[in-house]
Design a protein around this motif. Structure first.
Motif, mmCIF file in Angstrom:
data_model
loop_
_atom_site.group_PDB
_atom_site.id
_atom_site.type_symbol
_atom_site.label_atom_id
_atom_site.label_comp_id
_atom_site.label_asym_id
_atom_site.label_seq_id
_atom_site.Cartn_x
_atom_site.Cartn_y
_atom_site.Cartn_z
ATOM 1 N N GLN A 204 0.795 -1.225 0.000
ATOM 2 C CA GLN A 204 0.000 0.000 0.000
ATOM 3 C C GLN A 204 0.833 1.283 0.000
ATOM 4 N N GLU A 206 2.910 2.652 -2.156
ATOM 5 C CA GLU A 206 2.825 3.467 -3.367
ATOM 6 C C GLU A 206 1.483 4.194 -3.428
ATOM 7 N N ARG A 207 0.438 3.512 -2.963
ATOM 8 C CA ARG A 207 -0.871 4.158 -2.945
ATOM 9 C C ARG A 207 -0.891 5.298 -1.922
ATOM 10 N N ALA A 209 1.620 7.119 -1.246
ATOM 11 C CA ALA A 209 2.349 8.214 -1.873
ATOM 12 C C ALA A 209 1.448 9.032 -2.792
ATOM 13 N N THR A 210 0.485 8.360 -3.452
ATOM 14 C CA THR A 210 -0.424 9.101 -4.333
ATOM 15 C C THR A 210 -1.355 10.015 -3.555
ATOM 16 N N ARG A 211 -1.446 9.806 -2.232
ATOM 17 C CA ARG A 211 -2.278 10.662 -1.381
ATOM 18 C C ARG A 211 -1.428 11.683 -0.626
ATOM 19 N N GLY A 212 -0.198 11.857 -1.076
ATOM 20 C CA GLY A 212 0.654 12.887 -0.508
ATOM 21 C C GLY A 212 1.420 12.495 0.726
ATOM 22 N N ASP A 214 4.570 10.995 2.572
ATOM 23 C CA ASP A 214 5.977 10.693 2.350
ATOM 24 C C ASP A 214 6.232 9.270 2.831
#
Length: 286
Positions: A204, A206-207, A209-212, A214
């Protein structure tokens, strides 16, 4: 160093007897355990001490940490019933530890902590960290660790494997995210072990990371993932994501067959297996 299995379950004889006289889940009907999520056949001989020690010898395990699996549903019982069953299990577990010649350690099931190396809680409990705070604070004072196990729960109209494959990983992912969001900063030094790779936590990131988020902020030296039920592909991803220092060996004996996971761990080579089975879990023990 000691070869350690951090995730085993063992039922003392008195606890088996207590389940056998109950008529509401959880209860035993012969060799069938009846839970809110279904009925499961058991080999109760797997909970005999001599037989368990023979399993440790077979797997090259020197010390097993045993707990009462939260999936049997004690947290959903009325408080008096839960307290009675927890006391029966904990008293019996400490007797088994005392009789095992240094081969067993145990996690508290929600009673006291004296004599235990830590405490096991259900994944759902991390949704309310304020309620869990007294336990977490006490574990920190004692230098003990928290073990997070799936909570389970009732499932209707699904195949028998549904809970283990669909429900448990989702619960563990939620517990892991609850810890990252509200627990890690507050208890930054408390060792926490999430069973079954926290339901696939590295999958999860990488997912996240898509929500901001770090992703580097989710990597903590006090957070460990146990290997129970997984093989080489999942373990490789965890090692690539978190490094080998955050992975600890857990088998889930007798619920799961330990052989595939143990074979995968040993397949990484002596140095990696030594970290996962010896070095890392030993860091958690007094």
């Amino acid at each position: 160093m000691t070869v350690v299995d951090l995730h085993q379950h063992l039922w003392p004889e008195a606890f088996i007897s207590a389940l056998s006289v109950r008529t509401e889940p959880p209860f035993l009907r012969g060799s069938t355990v009846v839970l809110g999520e279904g009925e499961f056949e058991l080999d109760l001989r797997e909970h005999e001490l001599d037989r368990r020690l023979a399993v440790l010898d077979r797997d090259g395990t020197e010390l097993a940490v045993v707990s009462l699996q939260t999936t049997i549903g004690l947290d959903r019982l009325p408080p008096d019933e839960r307290t009675e069953l927890v006391a029966i299990w904990e008293d019996g577990a400490l007797e088994l530890v005392a009789s095992a010649g240094g081969r067993l350690a145990a996690l508290s099931a929600g009673g006291g902590l004296d004599g235990f190396v830590g405490a096991a809680v259900g994944s759902d409990s991390l949704a309310d960290l304020d309620a869990l705070a007294p336990l977490l604070d006490e574990l920190g004072r004692r230098g003990a660790f928290l073990f997070v196990h799936p909570s389970g729960g009732p499932v209707e109209g699904r195949p028998p494997w549904w809970s283990a494959v669909a429900v448990y990983p989702a619960q563990m992912q939620a517990a892991y995210m609850d810890w990252l969001a509200g627990g890690q900063e507050r208890w930054a030094s408390l060792p926490v072990v999430f069973a079954i790779l926290a339901g696939g936590a590295p999958f999860q990131l990488e997912r996240l990371a898509t929500r901001g988020v770090d992703v580097r902020s989710t990597l903590h030296g006090n957070v460990f993932l146990d290997t129970a039920s997984y093989g080489r592909r999942a373990l490789e991803l965890c090692i690539e994501t978190f490094g080998v220092a955050q992975l600890v060996y857990g088998s889930d004996i007798p619920v799961a067959d330990a052989a595939p996971t143990l074979r995968a761990v040993l397949g990484f080579g002596e140095s990696v297996a030594h970290m996962i089975r010896d070095v890392n879990p030993t860091r958690l023990l007094p």
